[in-house]
Scaffold this active site. Structure first.
Site, short mmCIF file in Angstrom:
data_model
loop_
_atom_site.label_atom_id
_atom_site.label_comp_id
_atom_site.label_asym_id
_atom_site.label_seq_id
_atom_site.Cartn_x
_atom_site.Cartn_y
_atom_site.Cartn_z
N SER A 156 0.84 -1.19 0.00
CA SER A 156 0.00 0.00 0.00
C SER A 156 0.88 1.25 0.00
O SER A 156 1.73 1.41 -0.89
CB SER A 156 -0.93 -0.06 1.21
OG SER A 156 -1.98 0.84 1.07
N ASP A 327 -8.46 -6.61 -4.81
CA ASP A 327 -8.12 -5.29 -4.28
C ASP A 327 -8.71 -4.23 -5.21
O ASP A 327 -8.26 -4.04 -6.34
CB ASP A 327 -6.58 -5.17 -4.22
CG ASP A 327 -6.11 -3.85 -3.59
OD1 ASP A 327 -6.93 -2.94 -3.41
OD2 ASP A 327 -4.90 -3.76 -3.29
N HIS A 360 -7.88 -5.36 -0.36
CA HIS A 360 -6.59 -4.67 -0.27
C HIS A 360 -5.75 -5.15 0.91
O HIS A 360 -4.54 -5.36 0.80
CB HIS A 360 -6.86 -3.16 -0.15
CG HIS A 360 -5.65 -2.33 0.05
ND1 HIS A 360 -4.66 -2.24 -0.90
CD2 HIS A 360 -5.25 -1.54 1.08
CE1 HIS A 360 -3.70 -1.43 -0.46
NE2 HIS A 360 -4.04 -1.01 0.74
N1 LIG Z 1 -4.98 -1.28 6.69
C1 LIG Z 1 -3.69 -0.79 6.37
C2 LIG Z 1 -3.49 -0.59 4.90
C3 LIG Z 1 -4.15 0.63 4.35
O1 LIG Z 1 -3.64 0.92 3.11
C4 LIG Z 1 -3.38 0.44 7.18
O2 LIG Z 1 -4.23 0.86 7.94
O3 LIG Z 1 -2.30 0.96 7.09
#
Ligand SMILES: N[C@@H](CCO)C(=O)O
Ligand SMILES: CC(=O)SCCNC(=O)CCNC(=O)[C@H](O)C(C)(C)COP(=O)(O)OP(=O)(O)OC[C@H]1O[C@@H](n2cnc3c(N)ncnc32)[C@H](O)[C@@H]1OP(=O)(O)O
Length: 388
Positions: A156, A327, A360
């Site tokens: 991410s 995702d 994701h």
């Molecule tokens: N759930 C993760 C990934 C979000 O992109 C976070 O809170 O960092």
């Protein structure tokens, strides 16, 4: 200025760089503090360092119990002895991002005021970018005496940092593993971030971002921001599987659930409320605003008329791009754009789409194909790098 000379250790794995950093916005931020954790040992040849970059609300506690939540590290499944990122073999570093709230300089850090006092930066914290985060990490990597990173990986927003590392310091990155990420933040994702930000601003405890003066935090707004964002981290299938249309008894009183039939609420409502309320115990609202903006600004092609291959021209880094089929926040189509661009300029590019219905956040969950892919790529790259 030689940052290694001006660095001072504030405590174990927390360093202040007095010379600071000039940010992309032009502001000179000094000092810059960097909080990090390491696992394993740096080899005498200095060739076994792996940098793991965390996502939006992650932090440096990648493979150990989190000091605030008491939960295992967010990648303890992947990082450790005998695991795909083998800490008996590699020296693993994870750094709290610039702008974060777990020790690195961010909106909650204290700054000098004109009257000689000190107060949190709050909303006066300068705007930062993913490149600024990487520059802050580079201060620490230099300070640790590491001249080349064997690998940089992350999911991410962590994947954005991976790409930025490979673009800005190509000679320092032997292998790069960007996961569940994109070379630019899409309009849809910027839109989601904006809704999150507005939820924070709408909280009566926001107080223009100076909530500490009122001994308050905009907990409701931050929780709603997280609830909304959390939906985007899952998938329709995952939500159906976890909760379907099941209900539970709803909390009563104080207008908690107006309109609810038989005093019930859906399990998914209860789950999101839980995610929201636990989040506010570990995260700062001003950090959330700063970091979501940094993600929104991310666009590797911006300086190259949208050409995503040009930032990587001449690269010798080996890439393994990983996406997840369900995702919808960072869809495979964006990873494919990246792979196509890299294929034009890089000799070693692998691209793996993992079949998963977890959405994701699959990169944070038990996903054996992810573990296998990382293990295989890291082992192959280590052979090429001739790491003992
Ligand atoms: N759930 C993760 C990934 C979000 O992109 C976070 O809170 O960092
Ligand atoms: C790369 C990075 O650094 S990112 C940082 C990663 N960490 C986070 O994002 C922390 C927030 N947590 C999460 O996002 C997720 O929990 C993940 C992705 C880490 C793990 O997901 P999963 O293992 O599938 O856990 P799940 O999403 O089901 O959440 C479990 C929690 O929900 C609670 N829960 C489950 N169902 C319900 C329900 N119906 N009602 C209320 N609470 C519920 C569980 O009790 C558990 O609570 P706890 O975390 O306080 O122990």
């Amino acid at each position: 200025m030689d940052q290694t000379v001006s660095a001072s250790c504030l405590s174990h794995q927390h360093v202040a760089f007095a010379g600071g950093l000039t940010l992309e916005c032009g502001f000179h931020l000094a000092p810059v503090e960097v909080a990090y954790r390491t696992y394993g040992t740096l080899s005498p040849r200095n060739d076994n360092a792996i940098l793991i970059c965390h996502a939006l609300t992650g932090d440096q506690y990648v493979a150990e119990t989190h000091p605030l939540t008491g939960k295992p590290g967010w990648w303890s499944r992947l990082v450790g002895p005998g695991l795909p990122i083998e800490t008996d073999r590699f020296f693993v570093i994870c750094i709290n991002v610039l702008g974060g709230c777990m020790g690195s300089t961010g909106p909650r850090s204290l700054r000098e005021c004109p009257d000689g006092g000190r107060e949190p930066w709050g909303t006066d914290f300068p705007p930062i970018t993913i490149r600024d985060m990487v520059q802050a990490q580079k201060l620490l990597i230099d300070h640790l005496g590491i001249t080349k990173l064997f690998a940089v990986l992350g999911g991410s927003m962590g994947g954005m940092q991976v790409l930025q590392w490979a673009a800005t310091f190509p000679e320092m990155v032997f292998a790069a593993i960007p996961i569940a990420t994109s070379p630019f933040h899409s309009a849809q994702n910027i839109a989601f971030n904006e809704v999150s930000r507005q939820a924070i601003f709408a909280d009566p405890q926001w107080h223009g971002g100076r909530y500490w003066e009122h001994d308050a935090i905009p907990a409701r707004g931050l929780a709603v921001a997280r609830m909304m964002a959390h939906i985007t981290y899952l998938s329709e299938e995952a939500l159906n599987r976890k909760f379907g249309r099941r209900v539970r008894k709803a909390p009563q009183g104080n207008g908690a659930n107006p309109g609810s039939l038989f005093g019930e609420m859906f399990e998914v409502e209860s789950y999101l409320r839980h995610q929201g309320s636990t989040f506010v115990r570990r995260f700062d609202a001003n950090s959330y605003l700063t970091i979501t903006r940094a993600m929104d600004y991310f666009d590797l092609g911006a300086d190259y008329e949208g050409d995503l291959s040009r930032p990587f021209r001449g690269t010798r880094t080996r890439f393994c791009i990983i996406s997840f089929s369900s995702d919808w926040l960072f869809p495979t189509s964006q990873a494919r754009l990246l792979a196509r661009a890299l294929n034009r300029v890089a000799a070693n590019v692998s691209f793996v789409e993992i079949e998963s219905d977890k959405g994701h956040d699959a990169f944070l969950l038990d996903e054996p194909d992810l573990d296998r892919t990382i293990r295989g790529f890291v082992a192959g790259a280590a052979e090429h790098a001739r790491i003992a």
